[in-house]
Design an enzyme around this catalytic site. Sequence first.
Site, PDB file in Angstrom:
ATOM      1  N   GLY A   9       0.802  -1.226   0.000  1.00 30.22           N
ATOM      2  CA  GLY A   9       0.000   0.000   0.000  1.00 30.22           C
ATOM      3  C   GLY A   9       0.833   1.273   0.000  1.00 30.22           C
ATOM      4  O   GLY A   9       2.063   1.262   0.130  1.00 30.22           O
ATOM      5  N   LEU A  11       0.911   3.745   2.209  1.00 31.09           N
ATOM      6  CA  LEU A  11       1.555   4.121   3.473  1.00 31.09           C
ATOM      7  C   LEU A  11       2.924   3.438   3.610  1.00 31.09           C
ATOM      8  O   LEU A  11       3.924   4.056   3.978  1.00 31.09           O
ATOM      9  CB  LEU A  11       0.649   3.729   4.661  1.00 31.09           C
ATOM     10  CG  LEU A  11       1.224   4.028   6.036  1.00 31.09           C
ATOM     11  CD1 LEU A  11       1.227   5.519   6.308  1.00 31.09           C
ATOM     12  CD2 LEU A  11       0.430   3.312   7.124  1.00 31.09           C
ATOM     13  N   THR A  12       2.952   2.145   3.280  1.00 32.53           N
ATOM     14  CA  THR A  12       4.221   1.411   3.400  1.00 32.53           C
ATOM     15  C   THR A  12       5.267   1.990   2.453  1.00 32.53           C
ATOM     16  O   THR A  12       6.409   2.256   2.845  1.00 32.53           O
ATOM     17  CB  THR A  12       4.012  -0.087   3.074  1.00 32.53           C
ATOM     18  OG1 THR A  12       2.988  -0.580   3.918  1.00 32.53           O
ATOM     19  CG2 THR A  12       5.281  -0.876   3.270  1.00 32.53           C
ATOM     20  N   ARG A  38      -1.864  -8.660  -0.500  1.00 31.07           N
ATOM     21  CA  ARG A  38      -2.581  -9.620  -1.339  1.00 31.07           C
ATOM     22  C   ARG A  38      -1.922  -9.837  -2.704  1.00 31.07           C
ATOM     23  O   ARG A  38      -1.935 -10.943  -3.240  1.00 31.07           O
ATOM     24  CB  ARG A  38      -4.002  -9.086  -1.509  1.00 31.07           C
ATOM     25  CG  ARG A  38      -5.026 -10.090  -1.889  1.00 31.07           C
ATOM     26  CD  ARG A  38      -6.398  -9.503  -1.722  1.00 31.07           C
ATOM     27  NE  ARG A  38      -6.415  -8.056  -1.952  1.00 31.07           N
ATOM     28  CZ  ARG A  38      -7.475  -7.290  -1.780  1.00 31.07           C
ATOM     29  NH1 ARG A  38      -8.616  -7.818  -1.390  1.00 31.07           N
ATOM     30  NH2 ARG A  38      -7.417  -5.979  -2.003  1.00 31.07           N
ATOM     31  N   GLU A 194      -4.666  22.306   4.601  1.00 40.85           N
ATOM     32  CA  GLU A 194      -4.089  21.455   3.555  1.00 40.85           C
ATOM     33  C   GLU A 194      -4.382  22.053   2.180  1.00 40.85           C
ATOM     34  O   GLU A 194      -5.529  22.429   1.907  1.00 40.85           O
ATOM     35  CB  GLU A 194      -4.672  20.053   3.628  1.00 40.85           C
ATOM     36  CG  GLU A 194      -4.346  19.337   4.929  1.00 40.85           C
ATOM     37  CD  GLU A 194      -4.873  17.913   4.931  1.00 40.85           C
ATOM     38  OE1 GLU A 194      -4.052  16.997   4.834  1.00 40.85           O
ATOM     39  OE2 GLU A 194      -6.093  17.727   5.010  1.00 40.85           O
ATOM     40  N   HIS A 218      -5.744  14.421  15.088  1.00 36.63           N
ATOM     41  CA  HIS A 218      -4.623  15.369  15.107  1.00 36.63           C
ATOM     42  C   HIS A 218      -4.938  16.658  15.873  1.00 36.63           C
ATOM     43  O   HIS A 218      -4.180  17.088  16.738  1.00 36.63           O
ATOM     44  CB  HIS A 218      -4.212  15.759  13.685  1.00 36.63           C
ATOM     45  CG  HIS A 218      -3.963  14.590  12.778  1.00 36.63           C
ATOM     46  ND1 HIS A 218      -3.393  13.418  13.209  1.00 36.63           N
ATOM     47  CD2 HIS A 218      -4.192  14.420  11.455  1.00 36.63           C
ATOM     48  CE1 HIS A 218      -3.291  12.584  12.192  1.00 36.63           C
ATOM     49  NE2 HIS A 218      -3.774  13.166  11.121  1.00 36.63           N
TER      50      HIS A 218
HETATM   51  N1  LIG Z   1      -1.261   6.550   2.830  1.00 36.95           N
HETATM   52  C1  LIG Z   1      -0.929   7.352   3.832  1.00 36.95           C
HETATM   53  O1  LIG Z   1      -0.066   8.225   3.709  1.00 36.95           O
HETATM   54  C2  LIG Z   1      -1.622   7.203   5.163  1.00 36.95           C
HETATM   55  C3  LIG Z   1      -1.399   8.191   6.143  1.00 36.95           C
HETATM   56  C4  LIG Z   1      -1.996   8.041   7.401  1.00 36.95           C
HETATM   57  C5  LIG Z   1      -2.783   6.934   7.653  1.00 36.95           C
HETATM   58  N2  LIG Z   1      -2.998   6.006   6.694  1.00 36.95           N
HETATM   59  C6  LIG Z   1      -3.818   4.838   7.017  1.00 36.95           C
HETATM   60  O2  LIG Z   1      -3.063   3.668   6.800  1.00 36.95           O
HETATM   61  C7  LIG Z   1      -3.888   2.611   6.325  1.00 36.95           C
HETATM   62  C8  LIG Z   1      -3.350   2.102   4.985  1.00 36.95           C
HETATM   63  O3  LIG Z   1      -3.388   3.168   4.062  1.00 36.95           O
HETATM   64  P1  LIG Z   1      -2.815   3.055   2.577  1.00 36.95           P
HETATM   65  O4  LIG Z   1      -2.917   4.411   2.004  1.00 36.95           O
HETATM   66  O5  LIG Z   1      -1.502   2.379   2.563  1.00 36.95           O
HETATM   67  O6  LIG Z   1      -3.914   2.107   1.869  1.00 36.95           O
HETATM   68  P2  LIG Z   1      -3.756   1.317   0.504  1.00 36.95           P
HETATM   69  O7  LIG Z   1      -2.776   1.968  -0.393  1.00 36.95           O
HETATM   70  O8  LIG Z   1      -5.147   1.114   0.002  1.00 36.95           O
HETATM   71  O9  LIG Z   1      -3.140  -0.093   0.949  1.00 36.95           O
HETATM   72  C9  LIG Z   1      -3.914  -1.094   1.544  1.00 36.95           C
HETATM   73  C10 LIG Z   1      -3.075  -2.325   1.723  1.00 36.95           C
HETATM   74  O10 LIG Z   1      -3.926  -3.361   2.262  1.00 36.95           O
HETATM   75  C11 LIG Z   1      -3.742  -4.546   1.485  1.00 36.95           C
HETATM   76  N3  LIG Z   1      -4.955  -5.365   1.501  1.00 36.95           N
HETATM   77  C12 LIG Z   1      -6.218  -4.968   1.323  1.00 36.95           C
HETATM   78  N4  LIG Z   1      -7.052  -6.023   1.447  1.00 36.95           N
HETATM   79  C13 LIG Z   1      -6.277  -7.109   1.701  1.00 36.95           C
HETATM   80  C14 LIG Z   1      -6.533  -8.476   1.942  1.00 36.95           C
HETATM   81  N5  LIG Z   1      -7.769  -8.969   1.973  1.00 36.95           N
HETATM   82  N6  LIG Z   1      -5.504  -9.274   2.169  1.00 36.95           N
HETATM   83  C15 LIG Z   1      -4.233  -8.814   2.161  1.00 36.95           C
HETATM   84  N7  LIG Z   1      -3.919  -7.516   1.951  1.00 36.95           N
HETATM   85  C16 LIG Z   1      -4.938  -6.693   1.721  1.00 36.95           C
HETATM   86  C17 LIG Z   1      -3.459  -4.050   0.098  1.00 36.95           C
HETATM   87  O11 LIG Z   1      -2.853  -5.078  -0.596  1.00 36.95           O
HETATM   88  P3  LIG Z   1      -3.088  -5.330  -2.163  1.00 36.95           P
HETATM   89  O12 LIG Z   1      -2.894  -3.985  -2.792  1.00 36.95           O
HETATM   90  O13 LIG Z   1      -2.019  -6.294  -2.503  1.00 36.95           O
HETATM   91  O14 LIG Z   1      -4.477  -5.814  -2.316  1.00 36.95           O
HETATM   92  C18 LIG Z   1      -2.514  -2.882   0.416  1.00 36.95           C
HETATM   93  O15 LIG Z   1      -1.227  -3.382   0.661  1.00 36.95           O
HETATM   94  C19 LIG Z   1      -5.294   3.205   6.227  1.00 36.95           C
HETATM   95  O16 LIG Z   1      -5.987   2.917   7.403  1.00 36.95           O
HETATM   96  C20 LIG Z   1      -5.045   4.702   6.134  1.00 36.95           C
HETATM   97  O17 LIG Z   1      -6.131   5.453   6.654  1.00 36.95           O
HETATM   98  C21 LIG Z   1      -2.434   6.126   5.456  1.00 36.95           C
END
Ligand SMILES: NC(=O)c1ccc[n+]([C@@H]2O[C@H](COP(=O)([O-])OP(=O)(O)OC[C@H]3O[C@@H](n4cnc5c(N)ncnc54)[C@H](OP(=O)(O)O)[C@@H]3O)[C@@H](O)[C@H]2O)c1
Length: 428
Positions: A9, A11-12, A38, A194, A218
């Site tokens: 995703g 965030l990672t 996934r 923002e 926040h």
């Molecule tokens: N992005 C940011 O900068 C940010 C900042 C603050 C907080 N957050 C929070 O962090 C969390 C993740 O955010 P994100 O932006 O990284 O979301 P994202 O890009 O949508 O990533 C979601 C991750 O979950 C995995 N996933 C979803 N369903 C799955 C399943 N059934 N089995 C295995 N893996 C599954 C996806 O894998 P696949 O793609 O392989 O399906 C992907 O690696 C959220 O709660 C968000 O609110 C994010």
Amino acid sequence: MIVIFGASGDLTRKKLIPALYNLFKKGTLTDSIICLARKKFSTEDFIESLQLAENIGSNEIDPEFISYLTYYPTDFRKPDINLLQTVLSKEEETIFYLAVGPDLFQPIIDIIKQLGISRKKVVFEKPFGFDLGSATELNDCISKTFNEKEIYRIDHYLGKEMVQNILVFRFANSIFEQIWNRDFIEKVEITISEAAGIGRRAEYYENAGALRDMMQNHLLQLLALTAMNPPISMQADDIRDEVVKVLRKVKTLNFKVAQYESYRQEIEKPDSVTETYAALTLNIDEAKWQGVPFELKTGKKLAQRYAEINLIIKDVTCRLFSRERKIKNLPNTITLRIQPNEGIMVKFNAKIPGAGMDLQQVKMDFCHKCEFGPNTPEAYESLLYEIMEGDQTLFTRWDSVEASWKIIDPIRQQKKQLSFYQEGSEVF
Ligand SMILES: NC(=O)c1ccc[n+]([C@@H]2O[C@H](COP(=O)([O-])OP(=O)(O)OC[C@H]3O[C@@H](n4cnc5c(N)ncnc54)[C@H](OP(=O)(O)O)[C@@H]3O)[C@@H](O)[C@H]2O)c1
């Protein structure tokens, strides 16, 4: 050992891996990192998908760091527990980082339970629930499996250097702390403005809005750090005790919500009532803050990107200049700039040089970067470091999450008129 759920995703890729890389370069990270999501990537495909050069900001990534990363495709709803058990050691302390949406928390908790690892830390990203009911349900589920000492609820604002500096600025400097009360402070403004819009998070944002996405976490945490009484020690729980005491005393005086004009078109939902802007006027029901409004404002697609806490000091001068010269003294202010241009600024009046006695507001400016250099750790680096160290100070405890939802839920339930603002507006 670190296990990232949701490793493919956003965030990672953008936050966690760069933060882990920086910790590795500083010699703090010596663990391997198991990456789970996934997508049916091989480890090589996964590493390529991380776009390390771009996200870390260097074309020369240390190969030793890359050797720490291993990817396993796993559906968290149908996990291969045997495989995970062979990869992970039951004896080794393990950090489980849930970089996924909250709908996956429960299946992942079940996975961790089945792995049977005794020494563990479990990290939950925000949002922690969507209201008090769902947050309580989630917390009940988590606390059946983990004790509070194992739980790290992320509010990444708490990892920002200037947010950590609030306590030092207040409690290590008597010049400021002595005036930090209703006798000297007229008003406190806390703003996160923002310039960006909702990006690729349309579905999430439409269900969240500014009150849930920003205010509940926040901005209320910033308010608590600004208004709290000194903790009896710097221990995590002593600080968090004071945070929750403030949040429990918050009373809402007024609020407004608004949406930027192109939002409905952007999300293709002509009747959306999701607020992309929220402004709350709050009071803290204790003698120290009686009558001092705390104005919290946040919104998307505004003119500028900045976060700051601004304290307006009461005018207790003898009014000599305003009386004699018929000019108004501009108020003294203290501004804690959280981002960008981190620092602290005090504004005061000075005489304009030359004949006469005209006044101008000038500033004393502490620039964090000028003093300490540009390599301040990013919030996620600080947070990951603290998790490794087992220090929970920068993580929200359940009672403070609960207290925050108790402020936000009643506001959300009052259906206040939604107004509209032009993209690029100043905070209003
Ligand atoms: N992005 C940011 O900068 C940010 C900042 C603050 C907080 N957050 C929070 O962090 C969390 C993740 O955010 P994100 O932006 O990284 O979301 P994202 O890009 O949508 O990533 C979601 C991750 O979950 C995995 N996933 C979803 N369903 C799955 C399943 N059934 N089995 C295995 N893996 C599954 C996806 O894998 P696949 O793609 O392989 O399906 C992907 O690696 C959220 O709660 C968000 O609110 C994010």
